[in-house]
Design a protein around this motif. Structure first.
Motif, PDB file in Angstrom:
ATOM      1  N   ARG A  10       0.489  -0.844  -0.074  1.00  0.00           N
ATOM      2  CA  ARG A  10      -0.287  -0.391   0.165  1.00  0.00           C
ATOM      3  C   ARG A  10       0.765   1.177   0.206  1.00  0.00           C
ATOM      4  NH1 ARG A  10      -5.108  -0.555   1.540  1.00  0.00           N
ATOM      5  NH2 ARG A  10      -5.637  -2.313   2.260  1.00  0.00           N
ATOM      6  N   ARG A  11       0.172   2.536  -0.332  1.00  0.00           N
ATOM      7  CA  ARG A  11       1.008   3.709   0.168  1.00  0.00           C
ATOM      8  C   ARG A  11       1.177   3.955   1.038  1.00  0.00           C
ATOM      9  NH1 ARG A  11      -2.086   7.808  -4.557  1.00  0.00           N
ATOM     10  NH2 ARG A  11      -2.949   5.595  -5.338  1.00  0.00           N
ATOM     11  N   SER A  12       2.299   4.320   1.241  1.00  0.00           N
ATOM     12  CA  SER A  12       3.266   5.459   2.849  1.00  0.00           C
ATOM     13  C   SER A  12       2.207   6.779   3.919  1.00  0.00           C
ATOM     14  CB  SER A  12       4.418   4.454   3.085  1.00  0.00           C
ATOM     15  OG  SER A  12       4.764   5.389   2.075  1.00  0.00           O
ATOM     16  N   GLU A  13       2.210   7.104   2.339  1.00  0.00           N
ATOM     17  CA  GLU A  13       1.726   8.638   1.827  1.00  0.00           C
ATOM     18  C   GLU A  13      -0.043   8.508   1.635  1.00  0.00           C
ATOM     19  OE1 GLU A  13       5.898   9.649   3.127  1.00  0.00           O
ATOM     20  OE2 GLU A  13       4.213  11.076   4.062  1.00  0.00           O
ATOM     21  N   GLU A  14      -0.246   9.687   1.701  1.00  0.00           N
ATOM     22  CA  GLU A  14      -1.335  10.269   0.495  1.00  0.00           C
ATOM     23  C   GLU A  14      -1.305  12.031   0.606  1.00  0.00           C
ATOM     24  OE1 GLU A  14      -3.727   8.722  -1.043  1.00  0.00           O
ATOM     25  OE2 GLU A  14      -2.920   6.557   0.569  1.00  0.00           O
ATOM     26  N   ALA A  15      -1.034  11.960  -0.505  1.00  0.00           N
ATOM     27  CA  ALA A  15      -1.263  13.486  -1.613  1.00  0.00           C
ATOM     28  C   ALA A  15      -1.931  14.178  -0.957  1.00  0.00           C
ATOM     29  CB  ALA A  15      -0.714  13.282  -3.513  1.00  0.00           C
ATOM     30  N   ASP A  16      -3.082  13.923  -0.546  1.00  0.00           N
ATOM     31  CA  ASP A  16      -4.163  15.092  -0.805  1.00  0.00           C
ATOM     32  C   ASP A  16      -4.732  14.913   1.111  1.00  0.00           C
ATOM     33  OD1 ASP A  16      -5.105  12.270  -0.617  1.00  0.00           O
ATOM     34  OD2 ASP A  16      -7.396  12.581  -1.664  1.00  0.00           O
ATOM     35  N   VAL A  17      -3.661  14.979   1.608  1.00  0.00           N
ATOM     36  CA  VAL A  17      -4.436  15.126   3.547  1.00  0.00           C
ATOM     37  C   VAL A  17      -4.253  16.857   3.047  1.00  0.00           C
ATOM     38  CG1 VAL A  17      -3.154  15.183   5.535  1.00  0.00           C
ATOM     39  CG2 VAL A  17      -2.145  13.676   3.762  1.00  0.00           C
ATOM     40  N   GLU A  18      -4.950  16.620   4.511  1.00  0.00           N
ATOM     41  CA  GLU A  18      -5.818  18.149   4.521  1.00  0.00           C
ATOM     42  C   GLU A  18      -4.131  19.408   5.298  1.00  0.00           C
ATOM     43  OE1 GLU A  18      -9.690  20.340   6.679  1.00  0.00           O
ATOM     44  OE2 GLU A  18      -9.353  18.303   7.291  1.00  0.00           O
ATOM     45  N   LEU A  19      -4.255  20.571   4.074  1.00  0.00           N
ATOM     46  CA  LEU A  19      -3.621  21.189   4.868  1.00  0.00           C
ATOM     47  C   LEU A  19      -4.290  22.042   6.265  1.00  0.00           C
ATOM     48  CD1 LEU A  19      -2.664  22.746   1.520  1.00  0.00           C
ATOM     49  CD2 LEU A  19      -1.354  21.291   2.622  1.00  0.00           C
ATOM     50  N   GLU A  20      -2.905  22.438   6.637  1.00  0.00           N
ATOM     51  CA  GLU A  20      -3.407  23.458   7.908  1.00  0.00           C
ATOM     52  C   GLU A  20      -2.732  24.667   8.144  1.00  0.00           C
ATOM     53  OE1 GLU A  20      -2.543  20.831  11.573  1.00  0.00           O
ATOM     54  OE2 GLU A  20      -4.104  19.813  10.751  1.00  0.00           O
ATOM     55  N   TRP A  21      -3.183  25.657   8.832  1.00  0.00           N
ATOM     56  CA  TRP A  21      -2.539  26.911   8.977  1.00  0.00           C
ATOM     57  C   TRP A  21      -1.834  27.058  10.110  1.00  0.00           C
ATOM     58  CZ3 TRP A  21      -2.133  32.042   6.420  1.00  0.00           C
ATOM     59  CH2 TRP A  21      -2.335  32.738   7.056  1.00  0.00           C
ATOM     60  N   THR A  22      -0.623  27.311  10.144  1.00  0.00           N
ATOM     61  CA  THR A  22       0.258  27.153  12.036  1.00  0.00           C
ATOM     62  C   THR A  22       0.295  29.416  11.914  1.00  0.00           C
ATOM     63  OG1 THR A  22       1.037  25.066  10.687  1.00  0.00           O
ATOM     64  CG2 THR A  22       2.208  26.676  13.390  1.00  0.00           C
ATOM     65  N   ILE A  37       1.734  27.337   6.061  1.00  0.00           N
ATOM     66  CA  ILE A  37       1.349  26.186   5.738  1.00  0.00           C
ATOM     67  C   ILE A  37       1.833  24.938   5.044  1.00  0.00           C
ATOM     68  CG2 ILE A  37      -0.863  25.755   3.847  1.00  0.00           C
ATOM     69  CD1 ILE A  37      -1.728  28.785   3.994  1.00  0.00           C
ATOM     70  N   TYR A  38       2.254  24.508   5.878  1.00  0.00           N
ATOM     71  CA  TYR A  38       3.205  23.176   5.487  1.00  0.00           C
ATOM     72  C   TYR A  38       2.266  22.087   4.377  1.00  0.00           C
ATOM     73  CZ  TYR A  38       6.212  24.423   8.912  1.00  0.00           C
ATOM     74  OH  TYR A  38       7.275  25.405  10.202  1.00  0.00           O
ATOM     75  N   ASN A  39       3.771  21.220   3.678  1.00  0.00           N
ATOM     76  CA  ASN A  39       3.314  20.632   2.730  1.00  0.00           C
ATOM     77  C   ASN A  39       3.056  19.044   2.770  1.00  0.00           C
ATOM     78  OD1 ASN A  39       2.619  19.861  -0.423  1.00  0.00           O
ATOM     79  ND2 ASN A  39       4.464  19.699  -1.204  1.00  0.00           N
ATOM     80  N   HIS A  40       1.978  18.699   1.619  1.00  0.00           N
ATOM     81  CA  HIS A  40       1.500  17.501   2.368  1.00  0.00           C
ATOM     82  C   HIS A  40       2.252  16.414   1.038  1.00  0.00           C
ATOM     83  CE1 HIS A  40       0.653  17.085   5.969  1.00  0.00           C
ATOM     84  NE2 HIS A  40      -0.064  18.592   6.050  1.00  0.00           N
ATOM     85  N   ASN A  41       3.533  16.185  -0.184  1.00  0.00           N
ATOM     86  CA  ASN A  41       3.658  15.375  -0.535  1.00  0.00           C
ATOM     87  C   ASN A  41       3.152  15.863  -1.991  1.00  0.00           C
ATOM     88  OD1 ASN A  41       4.959  13.351   1.181  1.00  0.00           O
ATOM     89  ND2 ASN A  41       2.798  12.498   1.215  1.00  0.00           N
ATOM     90  N   ILE A  42       3.141  17.066  -1.705  1.00  0.00           N
ATOM     91  CA  ILE A  42       2.090  17.696  -3.635  1.00  0.00           C
ATOM     92  C   ILE A  42       4.014  18.271  -4.093  1.00  0.00           C
ATOM     93  CG2 ILE A  42       0.806  19.868  -4.662  1.00  0.00           C
ATOM     94  CD1 ILE A  42      -1.011  18.961  -1.913  1.00  0.00           C
ATOM     95  N   GLN A  43       4.121  17.770  -5.624  1.00  0.00           N
ATOM     96  CA  GLN A  43       5.517  18.568  -5.660  1.00  0.00           C
ATOM     97  C   GLN A  43       4.903  19.114  -6.653  1.00  0.00           C
ATOM     98  OE1 GLN A  43       7.624  16.834  -5.169  1.00  0.00           O
ATOM     99  NE2 GLN A  43       7.174  15.483  -3.450  1.00  0.00           N
ATOM    100  N   ASP A  44       3.526  19.992  -6.868  1.00  0.00           N
ATOM    101  CA  ASP A  44       4.000  20.762  -8.422  1.00  0.00           C
ATOM    102  C   ASP A  44       3.922  21.624  -7.295  1.00  0.00           C
ATOM    103  OD1 ASP A  44       3.289  21.995 -10.358  1.00  0.00           O
ATOM    104  OD2 ASP A  44       1.514  21.385 -10.953  1.00  0.00           O
ATOM    105  N   PRO A  45       3.939  23.074  -7.622  1.00  0.00           N
ATOM    106  CA  PRO A  45       3.832  24.058  -6.559  1.00  0.00           C
ATOM    107  C   PRO A  45       3.008  25.165  -7.082  1.00  0.00           C
ATOM    108  CG  PRO A  45       6.351  24.067  -8.360  1.00  0.00           C
ATOM    109  CD  PRO A  45       5.759  23.176  -8.885  1.00  0.00           C
ATOM    110  N   GLN A  46       2.235  24.757  -8.535  1.00  0.00           N
ATOM    111  CA  GLN A  46       1.109  25.917  -8.631  1.00  0.00           C
ATOM    112  C   GLN A  46       0.174  24.437  -7.895  1.00  0.00           C
ATOM    113  OE1 GLN A  46       0.650  26.373 -12.563  1.00  0.00           O
ATOM    114  NE2 GLN A  46      -1.850  27.324 -12.611  1.00  0.00           N
ATOM    115  N   LEU A  47      -0.188  23.281  -8.231  1.00  0.00           N
ATOM    116  CA  LEU A  47      -1.121  22.651  -7.605  1.00  0.00           C
ATOM    117  C   LEU A  47      -1.227  22.838  -5.876  1.00  0.00           C
ATOM    118  CD1 LEU A  47      -3.552  21.081  -7.572  1.00  0.00           C
ATOM    119  CD2 LEU A  47      -1.650  19.027  -6.940  1.00  0.00           C
ATOM    120  N   PHE A  48       0.859  23.111  -5.041  1.00  0.00           N
ATOM    121  CA  PHE A  48       0.365  23.614  -3.587  1.00  0.00           C
ATOM    122  C   PHE A  48       0.042  24.972  -3.074  1.00  0.00           C
ATOM    123  CE2 PHE A  48       2.813  25.829  -0.503  1.00  0.00           C
ATOM    124  CZ  PHE A  48       2.457  24.154   0.118  1.00  0.00           C
TER     125      PHE A  48
END
Length: 517
Positions: A10-22, A37-48
């Motif tokens: 299985r995949r260890s991590e999912e790309a669409d984890v909900e982002l949080e503001w700190t 706002i920390y990233n969770h496995n999103i590799q495309d800068p524009q998408l992030f």
């Protein structure tokens, strides 16, 4: 049973984890807050950056009426030679943001497009670094202290000649108060003289409002004066510069009126005010607008007769009845200025050329169910006029995985049993892991003599179909999955022509089946 065995990893991590503001503390007095706002496995800068917008909107929009906001994105790049990790900060400019601005359009232009453009430029400089990770987006909203309002200053000739604005000649910093009194207590002669309004000075309550006044205190002024509402407008050139209250400005520039503060409710006692920056300073001055139509008409239309303006969005109408119909809808939305496209931008062109490519993988699926009678009938809701007598029980599932570039990766799978849905989700995860390995295994460019000759003689980019200029950098574009040469392309087009890693799963009648599964 399944016709083919599949790995169960299985995949260890999912790309669409909900982002949080700190929130982060700041030592700067004018800095309202620093958010990360920390990233969770999103590799495309524009998408992030696009994913960050809801958090940006929630935490920034309600801070102040006038802000200056800067953002920066933290990347980690990897040197392919030394394997050393380097932190690179790419930032946007500290840009002014007003409550009347459309926050999505502002964020897209000044954050997403600005940072993405700098990122692409950094890669085009052939830095030799490979992007490893996008760490976080930092947002720094500052109080726009530049918007304070002070003493009397001369109007620009292009505004003064319209005879639609009154400037009270005062030597203090209370021009906002005198402009409001000029509107509420009109006089027939010498409207610019301060002595006409001194006797009404105590009619208004400015307790707790400092002078020179800042825009954020206008809401407090309206709360302290029930039955009075205030709108404030400014003037901007097309390049974004504010028109300054001095006579020696460039008169031939195109400018537009911009709502800066719009009252939530309009009362009968309602002054419209114009604000200008003073000459070579950060102090602003208020003027009373006597005729909104005369002031703004020539900047929007060549119509010579009086027209009717919507004070919220600055749309204009030739009859008052049409304005009333429009206002009923406009009051339901936020006050924003309507901007029509220019001659250069009135045509929409397709630019997402990467969407022309076929997806590497697509999965087609189908589920079969059997009807099982209820042993005990569930109670229907009071609103329902039907009684359920059967339940859908899935007993068989099938899926076909199709690969666009290599048929050996295409396969058909099926399974029968009451646990078929568990089998489906487990194997779908296993298939996705196989696809991930396929995506990572990129092939090098393969060219024959005919391809090389075609590249040397190419006159147009095969991606955007535009001709090459002498200053353009031509590159060889190839398919990362097959290694085949596709054609000559601009360097920027080639960088954005990335293969999609999205794998759609298409089901027959899934919308109806979700009701029962």
């Amino acid at each position: 049973m399944a016709t083919s065995a599949l790995p169960q990893k299985r995949r260890s991590e999912e790309a669409d984890v909900e982002l949080e503001w700190t929130d982060k503390q700041s030592a700067f007095r004018k800095l309202i807050c620093t958010g990360e706002i920390y990233n969770h496995n999103i590799q495309d800068p524009q998408l992030f950056l696009e994913r960050c917008f809801p958090l940006f909107k929630t935490n920034v929009e309600t801070k102040h009426q006038a802000l200056k906001i800067s953002c920066f994105l933290l990347y980690i790049f990897l040197s392919p030679i030394s394997a050393e990790e380097k932190e690179i900060y790419i930032s946007s400019k500290n840009k002014e943001f007003f409550i009347s601005d459309g926050i999505y359009a502002w964020y897209t232009e000044h954050v997403v497009e600005a940072i993405t453009k700098k990122f692409d430029s950094f890669q085009e400089r052939d830095s030799g670094l490979a992007l490893k990770e996008i760490v976080k987006l930092c947002v720094n909203p500052n109080v726009n202290k530049g918007f304070r309002v002070g003493r009397n200053h001369e109007l620009p000739d292009v505004i003064r000649d319209k005879r639609a604005v009154v400037s009270i000649h005062s030597s203090d910093n209370e021009c906002c108060k005198w402009a409001v009194l000029c509107a509420l207590y009109p006089v027939k002669q010498s409207r610019y003289k301060l002595s006409n309004y001194k006797k009404f000075e105590n009619e208004l309550n400015f307790t707790g409002i400092p002078f020179p006044i800042e825009f954020k205190y206008l809401t407090q002024f309206e709360r302290q004066h029930p039955g009075i509402s205030v709108n404030v407008y400014g003037i901007q050139y097309d390049n974004g510069d504010w028109m300054v209250a001095r006579k020696n400005i460039t008169q031939n520039k195109e400018f537009k009126f911009v709502p800066i503060h719009i009252s939530k409710q309009r009362y009968n006692r309602h002054p419209n005010l114009l604000v200008f920056q003073t000459d070579f300073s950060n102090i602003y001055h208020f003027y009373f607008i006597t005729n909104l139509s005369r002031l703004m008409r020539s900047s929007l239309t060549s119509h010579k007769q009086s027209i009717h303006f919507c004070e919220r969005c600055l749309c204009f109408f030739y009859t008052e009845d049409k304005l009333k119909v429009h206002f009923e809808d406009c009051i339901k939305f936020r006050a924003l200025r309507t901007v029509m496209p220019s001659k250069e931008t009135k045509t929409i062109q397709f630019e997402n050329y990467c969407n022309n490519e076929k997806l590497p993988f697509v999965i087609y699926g189908d589920i079969e169910c059997m009807l099982q009678p209820f042993t005990t009938f569930p109670q229907s809701s009071e609103r329902s006029h039907s009684e359920p007598v059967h339940v859908h029980m899935p007993y068989s599932v099938a899926m076909y995985v199709h690969c666009t570039h290599d048929e050996k990766y295409s396969n058909f799978y099926f399974y029968r049993g009451l646990d078929c849905m568990k089998w489906f989700t487990d194997n779908l995860n296993a298939i996705s892991d196989n696809m991930l390995q396929y995506f990572k295994n990129k092939k090098q460019l393969q060219m024959n003599d005919q391809d090389k000759e075609f590249f040397e003689n190419a006159k147009t980019c095969h991606i955007c179909k535009k001709h090459f200029l002498t200053t353009d950098v031509r590159v060889k574009d190839h398919c990362h999955f097959t290694g085949k040469f596709r054609g000559a392309a601009h360097q920027s087009c080639n960088l954005n022509y990335k293969p999609s890693m999205i794998v759609p799963v298409i089901f027959h009648n899934l919308t109806m089946m979700l009701t029962f599964l």
